[in-house]
Motif scaffolding. Structure first.
Motif, PDB file in Angstrom:
ATOM      1  N   ASP A 184      25.543  36.037  52.531  1.00  0.00           N
ATOM      2  CA  ASP A 184      26.222  37.231  53.047  1.00  0.00           C
ATOM      3  C   ASP A 184      25.401  38.476  52.682  1.00  0.00           C
ATOM      4  O   ASP A 184      25.479  38.992  51.569  1.00  0.00           O
ATOM      5  N   ILE A 185      24.625  38.978  53.622  1.00  0.00           N
ATOM      6  CA  ILE A 185      23.753  40.133  53.351  1.00  0.00           C
ATOM      7  C   ILE A 185      24.520  41.445  53.371  1.00  0.00           C
ATOM      8  O   ILE A 185      23.986  42.489  53.005  1.00  0.00           O
ATOM      9  N   SER A 186      25.789  41.402  53.796  1.00  0.00           N
ATOM     10  CA  SER A 186      26.576  42.644  53.843  1.00  0.00           C
ATOM     11  C   SER A 186      27.045  43.068  52.456  1.00  0.00           C
ATOM     12  O   SER A 186      27.460  44.209  52.264  1.00  0.00           O
ATOM     13  N   VAL A 187      27.004  42.138  51.495  1.00  0.00           N
ATOM     14  CA  VAL A 187      27.449  42.434  50.126  1.00  0.00           C
ATOM     15  C   VAL A 187      26.226  42.609  49.237  1.00  0.00           C
ATOM     16  O   VAL A 187      25.394  41.705  49.124  1.00  0.00           O
ATOM     17  N   GLN A 188      26.119  43.788  48.606  1.00  0.00           N
ATOM     18  CA  GLN A 188      25.000  44.056  47.698  1.00  0.00           C
ATOM     19  C   GLN A 188      25.224  43.302  46.381  1.00  0.00           C
ATOM     20  O   GLN A 188      26.279  43.412  45.773  1.00  0.00           O
ATOM     21  N   LYS A 189      24.223  42.547  45.946  1.00  0.00           N
ATOM     22  CA  LYS A 189      24.361  41.737  44.728  1.00  0.00           C
ATOM     23  C   LYS A 189      23.363  42.205  43.689  1.00  0.00           C
ATOM     24  O   LYS A 189      22.186  42.409  43.996  1.00  0.00           O
ATOM     25  N   SER A 190      23.842  42.350  42.448  1.00  0.00           N
ATOM     26  CA  SER A 190      22.960  42.746  41.361  1.00  0.00           C
ATOM     27  C   SER A 190      22.142  41.544  40.883  1.00  0.00           C
ATOM     28  O   SER A 190      22.428  40.394  41.232  1.00  0.00           O
ATOM     29  N   GLU A 191      21.137  41.814  40.062  1.00  0.00           N
ATOM     30  CA  GLU A 191      20.299  40.746  39.513  1.00  0.00           C
ATOM     31  C   GLU A 191      21.138  39.780  38.675  1.00  0.00           C
ATOM     32  O   GLU A 191      20.970  38.561  38.739  1.00  0.00           O
ATOM     33  N   ALA A 192      22.075  40.350  37.895  1.00  0.00           N
ATOM     34  CA  ALA A 192      22.930  39.508  37.061  1.00  0.00           C
ATOM     35  C   ALA A 192      23.828  38.619  37.918  1.00  0.00           C
ATOM     36  O   ALA A 192      24.060  37.447  37.601  1.00  0.00           O
ATOM     37  N   GLU A 193      24.358  39.158  39.032  1.00  0.00           N
ATOM     38  CA  GLU A 193      25.233  38.375  39.916  1.00  0.00           C
ATOM     39  C   GLU A 193      24.453  37.241  40.581  1.00  0.00           C
ATOM     40  O   GLU A 193      24.971  36.122  40.723  1.00  0.00           O
ATOM     41  N   ILE A 194      23.214  37.518  40.996  1.00  0.00           N
ATOM     42  CA  ILE A 194      22.390  36.465  41.604  1.00  0.00           C
ATOM     43  C   ILE A 194      22.090  35.372  40.587  1.00  0.00           C
ATOM     44  O   ILE A 194      22.140  34.173  40.881  1.00  0.00           O
ATOM     45  N   PHE A 195      21.796  35.789  39.347  1.00  0.00           N
ATOM     46  CA  PHE A 195      21.506  34.828  38.285  1.00  0.00           C
ATOM     47  C   PHE A 195      22.719  33.936  38.005  1.00  0.00           C
ATOM     48  O   PHE A 195      22.603  32.710  37.887  1.00  0.00           O
ATOM     49  N   GLU A 196      23.915  34.549  37.916  1.00  0.00           N
ATOM     50  CA  GLU A 196      25.137  33.777  37.683  1.00  0.00           C
ATOM     51  C   GLU A 196      25.411  32.835  38.853  1.00  0.00           C
ATOM     52  O   GLU A 196      25.874  31.706  38.662  1.00  0.00           O
ATOM     53  N   SER A 197      25.117  33.282  40.089  1.00  0.00           N
ATOM     54  CA  SER A 197      25.317  32.433  41.267  1.00  0.00           C
ATOM     55  C   SER A 197      24.391  31.220  41.220  1.00  0.00           C
ATOM     56  O   SER A 197      24.792  30.099  41.565  1.00  0.00           O
ATOM     57  N   ASP A 198      23.138  31.439  40.791  1.00  0.00           N
ATOM     58  CA  ASP A 198      22.195  30.321  40.685  1.00  0.00           C
ATOM     59  C   ASP A 198      22.662  29.304  39.635  1.00  0.00           C
ATOM     60  O   ASP A 198      22.528  28.088  39.822  1.00  0.00           O
ATOM     61  N   LEU A 199      23.206  29.813  38.513  1.00  0.00           N
ATOM     62  CA  LEU A 199      23.725  28.906  37.489  1.00  0.00           C
ATOM     63  C   LEU A 199      24.927  28.117  38.010  1.00  0.00           C
ATOM     64  O   LEU A 199      25.070  26.922  37.734  1.00  0.00           O
ATOM     65  N   LEU A 200      25.814  28.803  38.761  1.00  0.00           N
ATOM     66  CA  LEU A 200      26.976  28.108  39.330  1.00  0.00           C
ATOM     67  C   LEU A 200      26.512  27.042  40.316  1.00  0.00           C
ATOM     68  O   LEU A 200      27.058  25.925  40.346  1.00  0.00           O
ATOM     69  N   LYS A 201      25.498  27.366  41.123  1.00  0.00           N
ATOM     70  CA  LYS A 201      24.970  26.377  42.076  1.00  0.00           C
ATOM     71  C   LYS A 201      24.414  25.165  41.337  1.00  0.00           C
ATOM     72  O   LYS A 201      24.651  24.013  41.727  1.00  0.00           O
ATOM     73  N   ALA A 202      23.673  25.415  40.253  1.00  0.00           N
ATOM     74  CA  ALA A 202      23.127  24.311  39.458  1.00  0.00           C
ATOM     75  C   ALA A 202      24.244  23.473  38.849  1.00  0.00           C
ATOM     76  O   ALA A 202      24.156  22.234  38.794  1.00  0.00           O
ATOM     77  N   ASP A 203      25.292  24.131  38.393  1.00  0.00           N
ATOM     78  CA  ASP A 203      26.437  23.433  37.804  1.00  0.00           C
ATOM     79  C   ASP A 203      27.110  22.544  38.851  1.00  0.00           C
ATOM     80  O   ASP A 203      27.430  21.376  38.587  1.00  0.00           O
ATOM     81  N   ILE A 204      27.315  23.095  40.059  1.00  0.00           N
ATOM     82  CA  ILE A 204      27.974  22.334  41.133  1.00  0.00           C
ATOM     83  C   ILE A 204      27.115  21.137  41.535  1.00  0.00           C
ATOM     84  O   ILE A 204      27.619  20.009  41.668  1.00  0.00           O
ATOM     85  N   GLU A 205      25.803  21.367  41.733  1.00  0.00           N
ATOM     86  CA  GLU A 205      24.929  20.271  42.161  1.00  0.00           C
ATOM     87  C   GLU A 205      24.835  19.190  41.082  1.00  0.00           C
ATOM     88  O   GLU A 205      24.746  17.997  41.395  1.00  0.00           O
ATOM     89  N   GLY A 206      24.861  19.602  39.802  1.00  0.00           N
ATOM     90  CA  GLY A 206      24.861  18.615  38.732  1.00  0.00           C
ATOM     91  C   GLY A 206      26.104  17.740  38.774  1.00  0.00           C
ATOM     92  O   GLY A 206      26.027  16.514  38.599  1.00  0.00           O
ATOM     93  N   ASN A 207      27.270  18.335  39.017  1.00  0.00           N
ATOM     94  CA  ASN A 207      28.513  17.553  39.088  1.00  0.00           C
ATOM     95  C   ASN A 207      28.553  16.674  40.336  1.00  0.00           C
ATOM     96  O   ASN A 207      29.107  15.569  40.306  1.00  0.00           O
TER      97      ASN A 207
END
Length: 653
Positions: free
Chosen positions: A231-254
């Motif tokens: 979603d390019i309409s929502v501006q994301k901070s560096e911290a938010e992108i980092f947390e999203s990547d961790l959540l993605k890794a967590d989901i893919e691991g499960n």
């Protein structure tokens, strides 16, 4: 001469390029520890430490610990109380990140007792550190006290216990409480919140050994996260992108762990590797357990595929502060590995280690539970002692008052005696009368109980006969279908037959229940879907159907409209939603009743409603019937056509 000049210019040019590229390379990796050291104020260093996206990328936690200890020592020498507290908060967090929970707890408790000297942000960090430490130390009673303190301080509104239930192995209870508390707080357009929600639900299902259902929830979580990231309409901070990547890794691991549980090892291995690599970039202690779990599952998958060297490589990873249950699993995998390579001596050694660990674990868990019970009882005894002291003070006050009035009461002794005798006579009379009343009440209760038993029997007989009559109507409709050649008439009769069966099923469930007032909806919905599948024999058998209505009970006035609504929705999905192929078809049914409020949701991933659905709604009997049934429930039917497939939902009371 010209040749030497050209060589000189070429040398200068390449030197310039090299220096420029070196500078760009140096600038690509920010050094958070150096930034921390370059700042002159303790508060500035505090902000750099806790606001850094990944403070342990360039330097380990031990490097940070040594640096913070130096600044802490300097602050203590200069008697700078504020700076000392800030560095101690950082030190407690680092010990927690290192897994040294005892040291972290001791330091955090010292800060907790002096919390009035800390600002609000520092107080929140200290309480969060204690919360996590007590969870890892299995001191759940103390963890509950910390969460109550958070609520009293206004840091959080609710005291949630679903993670504590999960730590105790009560995964279903944890999932139910998480759904009840978190689902209503997430907006329909909050893709990131929905991704976290379905990830958590999926993980609880996985831990409860429901791998197929867990896989469905986790894939749904990944889909929501992809929507958020794209979603390019929502501006994301560096911290938010980092947390999203961790959540993605967590989901893919499960997701990968579910594949291992289902024996799909080739699909699991790349997901596990990617998840481990991404989670290793996290500074949070919470992801250490996930890294260990993913590594053990990776070893298991390679072991099953007879890739013994790869499996051994994962098992030889030296983890710090590995949990007891993880040690047991690791030893089991090592024993299995040595069995495979025919080194039976080492295999036996690891089997014996597991036996010793299991015995020690049982004693430790018993000791921890006993210790927590003693603590709780001690607190209760302290409160009871205080109440007894207050009560004794009150009794002493009353005794002093009675002593002052003693002389006045002596004159009333004889009068009191007379009234006592009269009162005794009255009590005897009342007692005799009460015996007669009790006998009368017992007889009436016996009559009422017999009447209730007879009433229940009659009600069950009535429901049984109603069910039989409705089945007879269904049979008549079947006979009429065989004698009818019109395709439209046959379809109409089949739909009527399906609706009659839905109502008959309600009465069947009622006379089979001990409680005639309510129907358990999970079992009813499953029976209803089987009934609809029997009507539509050509479709619906390959569709994945998820029913989330466990524990929900409705009375007959609500159950009949719900049965007819579901009959319409499931019938439409079987007939129209998957015209070409239903192998990837999915239906999700959610029904909850919490007190006076209820919520119903039905979704499928089929072709969706046609563009002229609103015009057809006026002429479609199914839509008109559903609207009238929802009106009976004092609600309004909502239809969502924007997403894949179709979604119906409404609230009811």
């Amino acid at each position: 001469m010209g040749r030497y000049v050209r060589f000189l210019f070429a040398t200068i040019y390449f030197a310039f390029l090299f220096s420029g590229s070196a500078q760009s390379i140096t600038g690509e990796e920010p050094n958070t520890l150096k930034e921390f050291q370059d700042i002159n104020t303790p508060s500035g260093r505090f902000n750099v430490f806790f606001n850094s996206v990944n403070r342990y990328q360039e330097h380990s936690a031990y490097d940070w610990l040594d640096t913070v200890k130096i600044y802490l020592s300097n602050a203590q020498k200069t008697n700078d109380t504020i700076a000392t507290r800030l560095y101690q908060v950082m030190q407690a967090q680092i010990y927690n990140d290192l897994g040294e929970y005892d040291k972290s707890t001791a330091l955090a408790k010292e800060l907790y007792f002096a919390k009035d000297s800390l600002d609000t942000e520092s107080q929140k960090i200290v309480l969060d550190v204690l919360d996590d430490n007590y969870a890892n130390l299995q001191l759940y009673d103390k963890q509950i006290e910390i969460r109550k303190q958070k609520r009293e301080m206004g840091i959080t509104e609710n005291v949630a216990f679903y993670d504590i239930y999960s730590n105790l192995g009560l995964y279903r209870k944890a999932r139910n409480q998480y759904i009840m508390e978190v689902k209503p707080t997430i907006a329909d357009n909050d893709s990131y919140g929905l991704a976290k929600y379905h990830s958590k639900v999926g993980n609880y299902l996985r831990l409860d050994n429901s791998a197929p259902t867990a896989l469905s929830e986790l894939k749904k979580a990944k889909a929501y996260l992809d929507v958020y990231l794209n979603d390019i309409s929502v501006q994301k901070s560096e911290a938010e992108i980092f947390e999203s990547d961790l959540l993605k890794a967590d989901i893919e691991g499960n997701i990968a762990k579910c594949h291992v549980m289902l024996g799909e090892y080739e699909q699991a291995i790349p997901l596990l590797k990617g998840s481990i690599e991404a989670l290793e970039a996290s500074p949070k202690n919470a992801h250490r357990n996930e890294i260990i779990e993913n590594t053990l599952y990776l070893a298991d998958a390679n072991l099953q595929l007879e890739r013994y060297s790869e499996a051994k490589k994962s098992l030889d990873v030296d983890f710090e502060n590995i949990g007891i249950l993880q040690s047991i699993k690791r030893n089991s995998l090592l024993a299995a590995y040595y069995d495979k390579v025919e080194n039976y001596k080492n295999a036996a050694m690891y089997y014996k280690r597991n036996e010793r660990i299991k015995d020690s674990l049982a004693q430790k868990q018993s000791s921890i539970i006993k210790q927590q019970l003693v603590t709780i009882v001690a607190n209760e005894d302290l409160e009871n002692s205080q109440r007894l002291i207050d009560e004794q003070k009150r009794i002493n006050e009353l005794a002093r008052s009675e002593m002052k009035a003693k002389d006045e009461r002596i004159n009333l002794v004889f009068i009191s005696l007379i009234f006592t005798l009269l009162g005794f006579a009255g009590l005897v009379y009342a007692y005799v009368k009460s015996i007669k009343n009790q006998r009368l009440i017992a007889e009436q209760n016996h009559i009422i109980e017999n009447a209730l038993i007879e009433k229940d029997s009659l009600l069950k007989e009535i429901h049984h006969r109603v069910k039989n009559n409705l089945q007879m109507v269904s049979s008549l409709l079947s006979l009429q279908t065989k004698n009818t050649r019109s395709k439209a008439a046959i379809e109409a009769l089949e739909e009527g037959k399906s609706r009659v069966k839905a109502m008959a099923l309600i009465h069947q469930k009622l006379y089979q229940n001990d409680d005639l007032s309510v129907i358990e909806m999970q079992g009813y919905i499953e029976s209803l879907i089987n009934s609809v599948q029997s009507v539509y024999k050509k479709g619906g058998h390959n569709i994945s159907i998820t029913i989330d209505a466990e524990g929900t009970e409705l009375d007959i006035d609500r159950a009949i409209p719900f049965g007819l609504i579901l009959n319409e929705l499931v019938s439409n999905s079987f007939k129209y939603a998957f015209p070409e192929n239903d192998e990837n078809g999915k239906i999700y049914i959610h029904l909850r009743k919490n007190g006076d409020q209820g919520y119903f949701e039905y979704t499928d991933n089929g072709v969706g409603l046609p563009e002229d659905a609103e015009e057809r709604a006026h002429s479609s009997m199914g839509i008109r019937l559903m609207n009238r049934l929802v009106n009976q429930l004092q609600s309004k039917l909502n239809i969502d056509r924007d997403n894949e497939g179709v979604r119906f939902w409404f609230n009811f009371s």
